[in-house]
Design an enzyme around this catalytic site. Structure first.
Site, PDB file in Angstrom:
ATOM      1  N   LYS A 143      45.754  77.963  24.531  1.00 46.09           N
ATOM      2  CA  LYS A 143      46.831  78.421  25.408  1.00 46.09           C
ATOM      3  C   LYS A 143      48.142  78.601  24.653  1.00 46.09           C
ATOM      4  O   LYS A 143      49.016  79.315  25.089  1.00 46.09           O
ATOM      5  CB  LYS A 143      46.994  77.442  26.562  1.00 46.09           C
ATOM      6  CG  LYS A 143      45.864  77.629  27.563  1.00 46.09           C
ATOM      7  CD  LYS A 143      45.987  76.763  28.781  1.00 46.09           C
ATOM      8  CE  LYS A 143      44.841  77.092  29.721  1.00 46.09           C
ATOM      9  NZ  LYS A 143      44.336  75.968  30.453  1.00 46.09           N
TER      10      LYS A 143
HETATM   11  N1  GLU Z   1      38.758  73.150  33.888  1.00 43.82           N
HETATM   12  C1  GLU Z   1      38.121  73.122  32.612  1.00 43.82           C
HETATM   13  C2  GLU Z   1      38.960  73.837  31.590  1.00 43.82           C
HETATM   14  O1  GLU Z   1      39.771  74.675  31.954  1.00 43.82           O
HETATM   15  C3  GLU Z   1      36.772  73.800  32.595  1.00 43.82           C
HETATM   16  C4  GLU Z   1      35.815  73.103  33.461  1.00 43.82           C
HETATM   17  C5  GLU Z   1      34.373  73.558  33.368  1.00 43.82           C
HETATM   18  O2  GLU Z   1      34.110  74.767  33.276  1.00 43.82           O
HETATM   19  O3  GLU Z   1      33.542  72.681  33.457  1.00 43.82           O
HETATM   20  O4  GLU Z   1      38.812  73.570  30.428  1.00 43.82           O
END
Ligand code: GLU
Length: 281
Positions: free
Chosen positions: A254
């Site tokens: 990011k």
């Molecule tokens: N929320 C997690 C992330 O943005 C990904 C979760 C998942 O795909 O299991 O890294």
């Protein structure tokens, strides 16, 4: 059985090309099989998530031409559901309060002979608070001591009883070794529930049959299978995909503002061009 996939970003920044690749991967798996593609915002960490990023994610995905089925699930709107899981595990003696600060854990880990890190790069907790008496726990909590909740992983493995594994696309079944993580945090002192808890709860609740995500999250799947087995949740199939890398061979993150979908769009890139870039590696 109809296939259900999902894209589950955390709104801690704007989407970049790596996210686009991940979202497209999940979307295609569903659409090519006539299945469902869900979108979930994993905004459980109040210290890092921001509403403007959440709004930006929906806008960027729509711009990219991705459509999702049903309403977007927003994790911060479901805290009571995660709490109920914590309570259920707590009632079975599988969760305990941990009062250690990060600095204290770092000190202890440095002194211990064991490997300091879990497979996901986090510090492997040496189990300091596991042995506190019920009285000690109660009195510290009553005194308002900040605490996290940790899963007693060895006890959880004993309770499940049978060895666990998961089906990984193209690799067959992988045997799970959740003990490598030590006692993971299921609720942080500053966040009501952890990624591991929420992601497994929601995949089960939403009927996700194929979990697709970056290969960096493959180690976490060992733990996720343990939580699924403990809670009696169904076992999805898994497909962990490669991560996009930049020109110098580093994975996109990011912090790489130039590769955000908004920056590419501002430079005049079309959605088709971005889809091509996201699928180019
Ligand atoms: N929320 C997690 C992330 O943005 C990904 C979760 C998942 O795909 O299991 O890294």
């Amino acid at each position: 059985m109809s296939i259900v996939t999902r894209f589950a970003p955390s709104p801690t920044g704007y989407l970049h090309l790596g996210h686009a690749a991940s979202a497209l991967f999940a979307w295609r798996q569903a659409r090519e099989a006539g299945g469902r593609f869900l979108l979930r915002l994993e905004d459980i960490d109040p210290t890092r998530c921001r509403p403007e990023y959440a709004a930006g994610i929906l806008e960027d995905l729509a711009w990219l031409g991705l459509d999702w089925d049903g309403p977007v699930r927003v994790q911060s709107e479901h805290l009571a559901e995660y709490r109920a899981v914590l309570d259920a595990l707590g009632a079975r003696g599988l969760v305990y309060p941990c009062f250690c600060t990060r600095a204290a854990i770092q000190r202890e880990v440095a002194e211990a002979a064991a490997a300091p890190h879990a497979p996901d790069g986090s510090l492997r907790y040496p189990g300091t608070c596991r042995g506190l008496s019920a009285d000690e726990r109660r009195s510290r909590i009553a005194a308002g001591a900040p605490h996290a909740l940790r899963l007693d992983v060895e006890a959880a493995i004993r309770e499940v009883g049978t060895p666990l594994s998961f089906a990984e696309a193209g690799r067959g079944r992988i045997v799970c070794t959740p003990e490598q993580f030590g006692d993971v945090v299921l609720a942080r002192r500053d966040a009501p529930a952890s990624y591991h808890l929420c992601v497994t709860h929601d995949d089960a609740l939403q009927g996700v049959t194929l979990v697709t995500r970056g290969i960096d999250l493959l180690p976490a799947t060992h733990l996720h299978r343990l939580l699924q087995a403990l809670m009696g949740w169904p076992e999805p199939a898994y497909a962990h995909h490669r991560l996009l890398i930049d020109a110098s061979g580093r994975r996109l993150a990011k912090r790489d503002r130039a590769a955000t979908l908004r920056a590419l769009r501002a430079e005049g890139c079309t959605p088709e061009a971005v889809r091509g870039l996201a699928q180019s590696q």
